[in-house]
Design a protein around this motif. Structure first.
Motif, mmCIF file in Angstrom:
data_model
loop_
_atom_site.group_PDB
_atom_site.id
_atom_site.type_symbol
_atom_site.label_atom_id
_atom_site.label_comp_id
_atom_site.label_asym_id
_atom_site.label_seq_id
_atom_site.Cartn_x
_atom_site.Cartn_y
_atom_site.Cartn_z
ATOM 1 N N SER A 71 18.494 -32.019 102.312
ATOM 2 C CA SER A 71 19.319 -32.474 103.422
ATOM 3 C C SER A 71 20.661 -31.754 103.464
ATOM 4 O O SER A 71 21.385 -31.855 104.458
ATOM 5 C CB SER A 71 19.545 -33.987 103.338
ATOM 6 O OG SER A 71 20.320 -34.336 102.202
ATOM 7 N N VAL A 126 22.422 -33.029 106.852
ATOM 8 C CA VAL A 126 21.671 -33.730 107.897
ATOM 9 C C VAL A 126 21.197 -35.057 107.306
ATOM 10 O O VAL A 126 20.351 -35.081 106.413
ATOM 11 C CB VAL A 126 20.470 -32.900 108.374
ATOM 12 C CG1 VAL A 126 19.630 -33.695 109.360
ATOM 13 C CG2 VAL A 126 20.936 -31.605 109.011
ATOM 14 N N GLU A 127 21.734 -36.162 107.805
ATOM 15 C CA GLU A 127 21.429 -37.490 107.254
ATOM 16 C C GLU A 127 20.732 -38.396 108.256
ATOM 17 O O GLU A 127 20.157 -39.419 107.873
ATOM 18 C CB GLU A 127 22.713 -38.167 106.784
ATOM 19 C CG GLU A 127 23.456 -37.409 105.703
ATOM 20 C CD GLU A 127 24.756 -38.083 105.320
ATOM 21 O OE1 GLU A 127 24.716 -39.088 104.580
ATOM 22 O OE2 GLU A 127 25.821 -37.596 105.773
ATOM 23 N N ASN A 128 20.797 -38.049 109.545
ATOM 24 C CA ASN A 128 20.217 -38.876 110.603
ATOM 25 C C ASN A 128 19.547 -37.962 111.625
ATOM 26 O O ASN A 128 19.891 -36.777 111.740
ATOM 27 C CB ASN A 128 21.310 -39.683 111.317
ATOM 28 C CG ASN A 128 22.126 -40.524 110.363
ATOM 29 O OD1 ASN A 128 21.666 -41.541 109.855
ATOM 30 N ND2 ASN A 128 23.370 -40.095 110.102
ATOM 31 N N TRP A 130 19.919 -37.870 114.776
ATOM 32 C CA TRP A 130 20.852 -37.376 115.784
ATOM 33 C C TRP A 130 21.778 -36.284 115.253
ATOM 34 O O TRP A 130 22.379 -35.550 116.024
ATOM 35 C CB TRP A 130 21.662 -38.516 116.381
ATOM 36 C CG TRP A 130 22.442 -39.331 115.390
ATOM 37 C CD1 TRP A 130 23.697 -39.068 114.902
ATOM 38 C CD2 TRP A 130 22.024 -40.555 114.778
ATOM 39 N NE1 TRP A 130 24.081 -40.043 114.024
ATOM 40 C CE2 TRP A 130 23.084 -40.971 113.932
ATOM 41 C CE3 TRP A 130 20.883 -41.352 114.874
ATOM 42 C CZ2 TRP A 130 23.003 -42.147 113.167
ATOM 43 C CZ3 TRP A 130 20.806 -42.507 114.110
ATOM 44 C CH2 TRP A 130 21.855 -42.903 113.274
ATOM 45 N N ASP A 131 21.867 -36.144 113.931
ATOM 46 C CA ASP A 131 22.640 -35.028 113.377
ATOM 47 C C ASP A 131 22.054 -33.688 113.794
ATOM 48 O O ASP A 131 22.768 -32.682 113.865
ATOM 49 C CB ASP A 131 22.655 -35.090 111.851
ATOM 50 C CG ASP A 131 23.482 -36.237 111.299
ATOM 51 O OD1 ASP A 131 24.296 -36.801 112.055
ATOM 52 O OD2 ASP A 131 23.296 -36.570 110.109
ATOM 53 N N SER A 134 23.701 -33.146 117.156
ATOM 54 C CA SER A 134 25.160 -33.308 117.174
ATOM 55 C C SER A 134 25.867 -32.329 116.238
ATOM 56 O O SER A 134 27.039 -31.998 116.452
ATOM 57 C CB SER A 134 25.544 -34.751 116.827
ATOM 58 O OG SER A 134 25.191 -35.068 115.494
ATOM 59 N N LYS A 135 25.154 -31.833 115.204
ATOM 60 C CA LYS A 135 25.727 -30.838 114.293
ATOM 61 C C LYS A 135 25.164 -29.439 114.545
ATOM 62 O O LYS A 135 25.387 -28.518 113.751
ATOM 63 C CB LYS A 135 25.467 -31.256 112.842
ATOM 64 C CG LYS A 135 26.153 -32.558 112.456
ATOM 65 C CD LYS A 135 25.903 -32.913 110.987
ATOM 66 C CE LYS A 135 26.631 -34.195 110.593
ATOM 67 N NZ LYS A 135 26.411 -34.538 109.163
ATOM 68 N N THR A 293 24.672 -45.268 116.337
ATOM 69 C CA THR A 293 24.749 -43.843 116.052
ATOM 70 C C THR A 293 26.187 -43.342 115.958
ATOM 71 O O THR A 293 26.416 -42.241 115.445
ATOM 72 C CB THR A 293 24.044 -43.028 117.147
ATOM 73 O OG1 THR A 293 24.736 -43.237 118.397
ATOM 74 C CG2 THR A 293 22.589 -43.452 117.291
ATOM 75 N N CYS A 298 23.526 -39.581 123.507
ATOM 76 C CA CYS A 298 22.327 -39.479 122.669
ATOM 77 C C CYS A 298 21.119 -39.721 123.565
ATOM 78 O O CYS A 298 21.025 -40.774 124.210
ATOM 79 C CB CYS A 298 22.362 -40.500 121.525
ATOM 80 S SG CYS A 298 20.995 -40.359 120.372
#
Length: 391
Positions: A71, A126-128, A130-131, A134-135, A293, A298
């Protein structure tokens, strides 16, 4: 040195995408996480993942191994720290293990006697789900620098209008016709053997990976990644498509992630913001509930092999599982379980044999083999997700 990427504690927070792949094979930026590590470490890696995925993604062990939580997204500094790990040493960020050097090829090795090394700063992780979008801007910029350093782009074709050409890189075999590229807000990477048809307007950051196509008149805003062998059209904003997925027609896709082998029907739209501007909640497989979130924007999370018919409408913050088939008028609910068939008026179970047969046909169209191993993975996901389906 033998390098192994393991799924780590956030694997379940990344479902449905990690139902069908290790965490290491999530695409963010231009490359997958595994490809980033391999570029920086200058070697191949293997993975420790779920047992049912191990046949497709096998582990390679050795007498000495460096294991890395997949991750974490590497930069040159972190990769160098990992390379320098000696036996019995581990790298941490606060209480989270990033990497360790061990004679055991086990992610759950006892590290109580290991020498602890802490990194400074906040690592990129990256933990979720949506990351992933969004990242994506940060990941895309990093990958662009990694892939283009000390290399020269193919020339920009006549008829292509460019702002900030120094931030545009075109690989061999790419074709671009009468298009505009604005790289003033982020880099634009055009991969090998890609095609951008006439009349497209693209703002960076943007990555078009190998073999992919942007169809005529598309409007694409950053930070967007179109993975290998995808087709896109219409309007796209801040989205990531993994590979072999199509959003080839008019309609809006925004703040979204599509896995592999997805297909978005013509004139399909997803909402990416609530009418009351409230924070978006998204279904969590891990917690079995909708969780916050922290985002105002999203859109859609769609697992592998899922598809929707023409004129489908998705509400803000919708999660679609693996191998679903959605059609009809109205808005489907915000969580559509894996192997569901139907729409706003209701769902039935997408029978496993039919789902596998459809996946085989889709793969054959792209000259990709759908193996018995792939079928066994889908069977496992079908069984593991029963509790969320009706019927």
């Amino acid at each position: 040195m033998n390098y192994i990427l393991f799924d780590g504690p956030v694997r379940n927070a990344l479902l449905p995408f990690t139902f069908t792949r290790p965490v290491a094979d999530i695409r963010i930026g231009i490359l997958t996480i595994r490809e980033k590590w391999e570029k920086l470490l200058k070697t191949n890696t293997s993975v420790i993942t779920q047992d049912y995925l191990a046949d497709k993604f096998p582990l390679v062990s050795a007498g000495e191994n460096i294991l890395i939580d997949a991750s974490y997204i590497p930069d040159p500094g972190l990769a160098e720290q990992v390379e320098q790990l000696k036996p019995g040493e581990a790298i941490y960020h606060e209480d989270n293990i990033i990497a360790f050097n061990s004679t055991e090829a086990r992610a759950d090795a006892d590290l109580s006697t290991f020498r602890k090394k802490n990194i400074s700063g906040e690592p990129f992780r990256v933990e979720n789900t949506w990351d992933i979008f969004s990242k994506n801007k940060e990941a895309l910029q990093s990958d662009f620098e990694l892939l283009t350093k000390d290399r020269e782009s193919m020339p920009i074709p006549d008829g292509v209008q460019v702002i900030a050409p120094e931030n545009v890189f075109i690989e061999e075999g790419a074709e671009l016709f009468f298009t505009t590229l604005n790289a003033s807000n982020g880099p634009i990477y055009i991969g090998k053997n890609t095609l951008i048809m006439e009349g497209c307007h693209i703002r960076g950051g943007f990555a078009l990976c190998e073999g992919s196509i942007v169809k005529m008149g598309a409007k694409i805003y950053g930070a967007t990644t179109v993975g290998p062998y995808c087709k896109v059209g219409g309007e796209i904003n801040n989205s990531v498509l993994f590979s072999y997925s199509n959003k080839g027609h008019e309609g809006f896709l925004g703040n979204a992630v599509l896995g592999e082998w997805c297909n978005i029907g013509a004139d399909t739209n997803n909402s990416n913001m609530k009418n009351n501007y409230d924070e978006v909640r998204l279904w969590s497989y891990e917690e079995e509930r909708f969780r916050k979130t922290g985002l105002q924007f999203c859109g859609l999370m769609m697992g592998d092999h899922s598809k929707c018919g023409i004129n489908t409408m998705f509400n803000t913050g919708t999660v679609i599982g693996v191998n679903t088939n959605i059609y009809g008028s109205g808005l489907p609910r915000n969580f559509v379980p894996d192997f569901s068939w139907g729409g706003a008026s209701g769902f039935t179970v997408y029978a496993l044999p039919k789902a596998i047969e459809s996946a085989k046909r889709a793969s054959a169209r792209r000259n990709v083999e759908f193996t018995d191993t792939d079928a066994r993975i889908l069977k496992h996901v079908f069984e593991a997700t029963k509790k969320w389906r009706k019927g």
